[in-house]
Enzyme design. Structure first.
Site, PDB file in Angstrom:
ATOM      1  N   LYS A  70       0.787  -1.405  -0.108  1.00 55.42           N
ATOM      2  CA  LYS A  70      -0.221   0.256   0.189  1.00 55.42           C
ATOM      3  C   LYS A  70       0.448   1.470  -0.051  1.00 55.42           C
ATOM      4  CE  LYS A  70      -2.852  -1.098   3.439  1.00 55.42           C
ATOM      5  NZ  LYS A  70      -3.916  -1.355   4.948  1.00 55.42           N
ATOM      6  N   LYS A  89     -12.456 -21.362   3.459  1.00 55.39           N
ATOM      7  CA  LYS A  89     -11.688 -22.176   4.924  1.00 55.39           C
ATOM      8  C   LYS A  89     -13.447 -21.115   5.366  1.00 55.39           C
ATOM      9  CE  LYS A  89      -8.656 -22.355   7.631  1.00 55.39           C
ATOM     10  NZ  LYS A  89      -7.862 -22.489   8.526  1.00 55.39           N
ATOM     11  N   LYS A 114     -12.937 -16.319   9.679  1.00 54.77           N
ATOM     12  CA  LYS A 114     -13.446 -14.590  10.429  1.00 54.77           C
ATOM     13  C   LYS A 114     -13.006 -13.898   9.009  1.00 54.77           C
ATOM     14  CE  LYS A 114     -11.239 -12.998  15.033  1.00 54.77           C
ATOM     15  NZ  LYS A 114     -11.663 -11.618  14.802  1.00 54.77           N
TER      16      LYS A 114
END
Ligand code: TRP
Length: 331
Positions: free
Chosen positions: A119, A200, A203
């Site tokens: 970034k 998979k 979270k």
């Protein structure tokens, strides 16, 4: 004497089905053959969670989740990392034996640096020392309790190897076994649980089915599982369907065989397959959900369980720290 199994659970969110099959169930299985020490790694979660209400709720939620899933606090030493101050003394002791270069090579730190670089930001932007020294705190968690094995997912193996390296560096220096060097225990037969989008369940992908959501939410999420555009009539391949992969985790053999046949025969649409899935998932999770809700409704009792666990844990921890002090000439 039984060997010691230890693992930590970072309370960074609510538990989901992937945690249940990938971590909780196998760790509880080990309690039959090992002396188990399982704990809530709340100071590891602090690296990312700075909202006090959120962190407090996560800690209780994860603790209640383990109890609801069957952890017996009479048998397993179950505690919060933050209740064991010896952890932080041992961390300092281990720091002196941990090369900075070892931390530079840690996957989680490297990934964060790489993300920043891509970034075009400063390589260390947003990286705190808690993240950088994460493996040392984790090594302290493990070494403190004389752990033989640490049941973890593949992503944590590097951390266990670092704990091993650090323990051995200490033993080498003092020419005696101050610490026990731990082994990672990666269970090969543990299922990879697919998430709602087929990747998979994790979270970080936002594709999870929470372990303790209410029935309505559970149905809604299952109905949201991504499928292909095959028509009702078409025969379908169970082995490439994530509905079926999830179904396998919850259904008995006969149910699995029967649903696989219905897939292959054709005439069953995805909606119907999802209803079958919902029914077996809900059958297994309903009693867990009930226990979870009872435990969470009584936080004083939950805190008392964790406090009693810490009381059992602290003398073991104190002995380890003392061993180091003695070896090091700090008495
Ligand atoms: N790092 C582990 C995870 O993210 C959590 C953890 C902290 C842990 N301390 C530990 C796991 C000690 C095993 C042993 O899942």
């Amino acid at each position: 004497m039984k060997k010691i199994s230890l693992t930590g659970i970072k309370p960074t969110g609510s538990l989901h089905i992937g945690n249940y099959f990938g971590a909780i169930k196998p760790a509880l299985e080990l309690t039959k053959d090992y002396d188990a020490r399982y704990f809530i790694a709340d100071y590891h979660a602090l690296n990312t969670i700075k909202d006090p209400k959120e962190l407090a709720a996560n800690i209780r939620g994860v603790a209640a989740g383990w109890l609801a899933a069957g952890l017996d606090p009479g048998k397993v030493i179950f505690y919060r990392q933050s209740s064991i101050p010896e952890t932080f003394e041992l961390t300092t002791q281990l720091m002196a034996f941990t090369s900075k270069g070892l931390m530079n090579r840690a996957h989680a730190y490297k990934a964060a640096v790489q993300e920043n670089t891509e970034k075009n930001e400063d390589p260390d932007a947003g990286i705190n020392m808690g993240l950088f020294t994460y493996p040392v705190l984790m090594a302290a968690d493990i070494i403190l309790f004389d752990s033989d094995v640490v049941p973890v997912g593949r992503d944590q193996v590097q951390h266990i190897e670092m704990a091993q390296d650090i323990a051995q560096a200490v033993n080498f220096n003092y020419k005696c076994e101050v610490f026990k060097a731990p082994q990672a225990l990666v269970q090969e037969d543990v299922a990879v649980v697919p998430g709602l989008d087929g990747r998979k369940m994790s979270k970080s992908y936002g594709n999870t089915i929470p372990l303790f959501c209410d029935e309505k939410t559970l149905r809604k999420l299952i109905m949201r599982i991504v499928t292909n555009s095959q028509s009702v009539e078409e025969p379908k391949d169970p082995d490439t369907s994530q509905i079926y992969l999830l179904y396998q985790l919850f259904a008995n053999e006969e149910e699995r065989r029967s649903l696989a046949n219905r897939y292959r025969e054709g005439g069953m649409g995805w909606g119907e397959a999802k209803e079958e899935l919902f029914s077996v998932v809900n059958r297994e999770l309903s009693p867990l959900r009930e226990r979870f809700n009872e435990i969470i409704a009584n936080p004083a009792e939950l805190d008392a369980i964790l406090r009693r666990g810490a009381e059992k844990a602290r003398p073991i921890a104190a002995a380890t720290v003392r061993r180091f002090r003695k070896a090091a000439g700090i008495e």
